[in-house]
Write an enzyme that holds these catalytic residues in place. Structure first.
Site, PDB file in Angstrom:
ATOM      1  CE1 TYR A  62     -10.253   2.052   8.386  1.00 40.51           C
ATOM      2  CE2 TYR A  62     -10.798   3.564   9.569  1.00 40.51           C
ATOM      3  CZ  TYR A  62      -9.414   3.242   8.948  1.00 40.51           C
ATOM      4  OH  TYR A  62      -7.956   3.154   8.552  1.00 40.51           O
ATOM      5  N   GLY A  76       0.875  -0.907  -0.146  1.00 38.04           N
ATOM      6  CA  GLY A  76      -0.209   0.146   0.117  1.00 38.04           C
ATOM      7  C   GLY A  76       0.857   0.788  -0.314  1.00 38.04           C
ATOM      8  CB  ILE A  92      -2.437  11.798   8.888  1.00 35.09           C
ATOM      9  CG1 ILE A  92      -2.830   9.800   9.510  1.00 35.09           C
ATOM     10  CG2 ILE A  92      -1.252  11.641   8.642  1.00 35.09           C
ATOM     11  CD1 ILE A  92      -2.252  10.267  10.869  1.00 35.09           C
ATOM     12  CG  ASP A 122      -4.614  -8.101  -5.085  1.00 29.11           C
ATOM     13  OD1 ASP A 122      -5.067  -7.828  -4.062  1.00 29.11           O
ATOM     14  OD2 ASP A 122      -5.226  -9.003  -5.596  1.00 29.11           O
ATOM     15  CB  ILE A 179      -3.447  -3.378  -5.804  1.00 29.55           C
ATOM     16  CG1 ILE A 179      -3.954  -4.137  -6.738  1.00 29.55           C
ATOM     17  CG2 ILE A 179      -4.144  -1.683  -6.117  1.00 29.55           C
ATOM     18  CD1 ILE A 179      -5.265  -4.966  -6.149  1.00 29.55           C
ATOM     19  N   GLY A 234      -0.295   5.584  -1.307  1.00 32.72           N
ATOM     20  CA  GLY A 234      -2.037   5.313  -0.502  1.00 32.72           C
ATOM     21  C   GLY A 234      -1.098   6.909   0.264  1.00 32.72           C
ATOM     22  CD  GLN A 235      -3.248  11.470   4.748  1.00 31.37           C
ATOM     23  OE1 GLN A 235      -4.566  10.941   4.808  1.00 31.37           O
ATOM     24  NE2 GLN A 235      -2.862  12.480   4.875  1.00 31.37           N
ATOM     25  CE  LYS A 289      -7.195  -0.187   9.636  1.00 34.82           C
ATOM     26  NZ  LYS A 289      -6.003  -0.252   9.268  1.00 34.82           N
TER      27      LYS A 289
HETATM   28  N1  SER Z   1      -8.402   8.994   8.862  1.00 34.11           N
HETATM   29  C1  SER Z   1      -9.529   7.434   8.899  1.00 34.11           C
HETATM   30  C2  SER Z   1     -10.168   7.770   7.635  1.00 34.11           C
HETATM   31  O1  SER Z   1     -11.470   9.120   8.246  1.00 34.11           O
HETATM   32  C3  SER Z   1      -9.480   7.016  10.283  1.00 34.11           C
HETATM   33  O2  SER Z   1      -8.333   6.777  10.456  1.00 34.11           O
HETATM   34  O3  SER Z   1     -11.506   6.635   7.887  1.00 34.11           O
END
Ligand code: SER
Length: 319
Positions: free
Chosen positions: A143, A9, A173, A53, A36, A12-13, A147
């Site tokens: 999500y 990954g 973040i 992947d 990916i 990504g950010q 987690k």
């Molecule tokens: N930045 C994430 C979100 O907004 C939280 O971990 O889904």
């Protein structure tokens, strides 16, 4: 052990900035970036890059053996807002990728794992202010569920199979290099882009929605610090609370107005408001501060100044 690192990954950010930082610390040849697709050309062209992947166990194993990898940073995930649109996709990616990496560590193909958790593990029944490390956790998003379940499995693999897994619960973040994607805290990045391009922003959260946030440099520092800490200092193997600052959209807009006086904000909350309402307003991260000396550096005004400076230059160079 010299780390030979695979970042899954990496486009990504967080993955992208982590890749640059880890290459700076451990050298280009010791840090393999993967994703990916070729979605971030700066990363693809910056060193060794593999198409991978995160849901394909065999492919990850081949990559690990090919590059003699001993450490994996698993940064691939579907975040909170996208996860509500594609629940099974989020469940499958977030859980399968974690199991693959944990099982590679259990089978001793790799020695050390970083996997990020999130403030999304908390829910409406969690105490909202100064949320403790150990508390009620009833996440309401897909999500958040992935987690929280992931945290349980990390601790289980550590206790049962001695897997060296390290994790932090990232807050929102804020960064300028790569856009975030599909999160509820993304407004705190979009707002800076719009402040520069349009001098106005319509926020998808209400003005008084306080959420825990952090500047990218602090998030990367936390990640590097926990991974280089002595094994015996890591006392929590689910995931550490991690905190820097907390603010509302209104407070963020005020801090931008100090730099751009004619900036304006309007509010038009959507489905992400309910997600934000279920999360903490602030986090107690004293365990991380005590166990491995975590300390954040950037205040809200520091972040605003840096974001506007960096994005200002970026947009100027594009025009
Ligand atoms: N930045 C994430 C979100 O907004 C939280 O971990 O889904």
């Amino acid at each position: 052990m010299t780390p030979k690192i695979l970042i899954i990954g990496a486009c990504g950010q967080i993955g992208s900035e982590l890749t640059f930082k880890l290459r700076e610390i451990y050298g280009d040849k010791n840090v393999i970036a993967s994703d990916i697709s070729y979605s971030n050309l700066e990363i693809v062209n910056s060193g060794i890059f593999e198409i991978l992947d995160a849901e394909d166990y065999a492919a990850i194993k081949v990559c690990v053996e090919k590059h003699d990898i001993n450490t994996v940073y698993l940064m691939a995930a579907i975040l909170s807002a996208t996860g509500e649109k594609y629940p099974m996709k989020a469940w499958n990616l977030n859980m399968n990728s974690l199991f693959h990496v944990l099982n590679l560590a259990k089978a001793k193909f790799i020695k050390k794992v970083f996997w990020p958790s999130s403030i999304a593990v908390f829910g409406t029944t969690t105490p909202k202010k100064n949320t403790p490390q150990f508390t009620v956790m009833e996440p309401s998003t897909v999500y958040g569920i992935t987690k929280q379940v992931g945290e349980r499995w990390c601790e289980y693999y550590h206790n049962k199979y001695a897997v060296d897994i390290r994790s932090v619960r990232y807050p929102g973040i804020i960064s300028w290099k790569t856009m975030p994607g599909g999160g509820t805290t993304d407004y705190a990045v979009e707002i800076y882009h719009k402040a520069i391009t349009d001098k106005k922003y319509e926020c998808f959260l209400k003005e008084d929605t306080a959420l825990p946030m952090m500047f990218m440099d602090d998030a990367i520092k936390a990640t590097v610090d926990i991974m280089s800490a002595d094994n015996e200092d890591i006392k929590i193997r689910s995931s550490y609370n991690l905190s820097a600052i907390s603010f509302t959209p209104k407070e963020l807009a005020e801090s931008i107005k100090q730099e751009i006086p004619d900036f304006t904000i309007t509010y038009n909350p959507d489905f992400r408001q309910a997600i934000a309402n279920s999360w903490p307003k602030s986090i107690d991260d004293s365990n991380a501060r005590e166990d491995w000396n975590w300390k954040h550096k950037f205040s809200l005004q520091d972040i605003t100044k840096e974001m506007l400076k960096q994005l200002g230059e970026k947009y100027k160079n594009q025009s």
